[in-house]
Design a protein around this motif. Structure first.
Motif, PDB file in Angstrom:
ATOM      1  N   LYS A 151     114.011  54.044  29.654  1.00 52.23           N
ATOM      2  CA  LYS A 151     113.760  52.906  30.541  1.00 52.23           C
ATOM      3  C   LYS A 151     114.665  52.928  31.778  1.00 52.23           C
ATOM      4  CE  LYS A 151     112.138  49.919  26.782  1.00 52.23           C
ATOM      5  NZ  LYS A 151     112.317  48.627  26.069  1.00 52.23           N
ATOM      6  N   SER A 196     108.241  56.851  35.123  1.00 52.71           N
ATOM      7  CA  SER A 196     108.384  57.149  33.698  1.00 52.71           C
ATOM      8  C   SER A 196     109.367  58.300  33.536  1.00 52.71           C
ATOM      9  CB  SER A 196     107.033  57.509  33.059  1.00 52.71           C
ATOM     10  OG  SER A 196     106.453  58.625  33.698  1.00 52.71           O
ATOM     11  N   GLN A 205     110.954  60.790  30.312  1.00 47.79           N
ATOM     12  CA  GLN A 205     111.049  61.205  28.921  1.00 47.79           C
ATOM     13  C   GLN A 205     111.925  62.445  28.864  1.00 47.79           C
ATOM     14  OE1 GLN A 205     107.348  60.911  26.913  1.00 47.79           O
ATOM     15  NE2 GLN A 205     108.023  62.085  25.127  1.00 47.79           N
ATOM     16  N   GLY A 249     100.125  61.377  28.798  1.00 45.38           N
ATOM     17  CA  GLY A 249     100.703  60.098  28.424  1.00 45.38           C
ATOM     18  C   GLY A 249      99.771  59.348  27.490  1.00 45.38           C
ATOM     19  N   LYS A 282     104.140  57.281  25.641  1.00 48.05           N
ATOM     20  CA  LYS A 282     104.988  58.458  25.860  1.00 48.05           C
ATOM     21  C   LYS A 282     104.128  59.686  26.115  1.00 48.05           C
ATOM     22  CE  LYS A 282     105.364  59.619  20.925  1.00 48.05           C
ATOM     23  NZ  LYS A 282     106.303  59.884  19.806  1.00 48.05           N
TER      24      LYS A 282
END
Length: 316
Positions: free
Chosen positions: A36, A158, A160, A209, A213
């Motif tokens: 985040k 985003s 990850q 996605g 995720k």
């Protein structure tokens, strides 16, 4: 005196070289792995500098375009991530011995409204004191950061840090962008590995996605075959547009190849074959083939649907 000076120069040069390749680790906070996290960068955005902000380790520029950040997180709790090689099981990331993170790919694209986006794909490997990437059956663990442009600012939409590991010698293949729906984009890559001197069987992976995720949503075996003395095949993929699906449209895989019965020598041995040609291979010594398979999103992943269309030619 000349010999003494020369010997000192060689010794000094050797020490300098050793120092250049003695890679140090910089400790970082576990907050860097927070998916985040927010990050805004003024245009123009640079991939390596962005990597430094996301993984603020010690930056190295070695020979052969070997650029990476070296870091270690003492307070991080490692989590398992799939390595598609399957040899040593999951990878535990962050690695307790330290991490080398490289910029693997920088992908630009725009949606139908003209909005601009960037994918930065990173490759993680275990720390090596010489800055090397090793281990034949260990994949490169990829991470993804997606940015959107707003005026003169690129904003991370985003993040990850790690997804899954692909490839060999801790190096993932470079992903390619593929549109799978209305303003919906995914990443494709072909993973291939095999024993020394043996054939390499390639797998196609689609990373998209889903459920909050990025994750592999499709795995296609027998996508290509390389380093074989007898048979070979290769594939292409296309996204279907005739099924009126707004998102996760069907994907068609077309495989074209040659089968030639192995001679049973040390360098030429029987292969693991696509099921569509195994029956023909039992009775024929050689033939060409084309296989067309369709994959559809089932709600969790892409699965093969319907019956494959197979055409044979030059049968002997």
């Amino acid at each position: 005196m000349r010999h003494i000076i020369l010997n000192f120069f060689l010794l000094f040069s050797g020490l300098c070289f050793a120092q250049e390749t003695d890679i140090q680790l910089k400790n970082v906070s576990d907050t860097i792995l927070n998916p985040k996290r927010t990050l805004k960068i003024a245009d123009p955005i640079d991939g390596v500098k962005t990597m430094e902000k996301l993984f603020p380790g010690k930056l190295y520029h070695l020979e052969d375009k070997n650029t990476f950040v070296s870091w270690k997180c003492k307070t991080c709790k490692p989590s398992p991530f799939t390595d598609v090689n399957g040899t040593d099981g999951d990878q535990m990331f962050p690695y307790t011995d330290g991490v080398a993170t490289r910029l693997l790919q920088n992908i630009d694209y725009a949606d139908s409204k003209g909005n601009q986006f960037k994918f930065f794909i990173f490759n993680h490997s275990v720390y090596d004191a010489d800055g090397l990437q090793t281990s034949r059956f260990t994949g490169g663990l990829i991470g993804i950061a997606k940015f959107a442009k707003n005026g003169n600012i690129w904003e991370m939409k985003s993040f990850q840090p790690a997804v899954a590991a692909f490839g060999s010698f801790a190096q993932s293949p470079r992903p390619k962008l593929v549109q799978i729906g209305e303003d919906q984009y995914a990443l494709s890559l072909v993973h291939a590995n095999g024993g020394a001197g043996g054939a390499y069987n390639g797998y196609l992976y689609l990373i998209a996605g889903f459920d909050g995720k990025y994750q592999p949503l499709m795995e296609v075996n027998y996508y290509n075959l390389t380093n074989s003395m007898s048979s070979d095949w290769s594939s292409t993929y296309s996204v279907a547009t005739d099924n009126n699906k707004k998102f996760f449209r069907d994907i068609v895989i077309t495989t074209t190849g040659l089968y030639k019965k192995a001679k049973g020598t040390e360098d030429d041995y029987e292969l693991d074959l696509p099921e569509e040609i195994t029956a023909m291979a039992k009775t024929k010594k050689q033939f060409n083939f084309v296989i067309e398979k369709r994959f559809s999103f089932s709600g969790k992943a892409y699965k093969s649907v319907g019956k494959s269309v197979v055409k044979f030619s030059n049968i002997k």
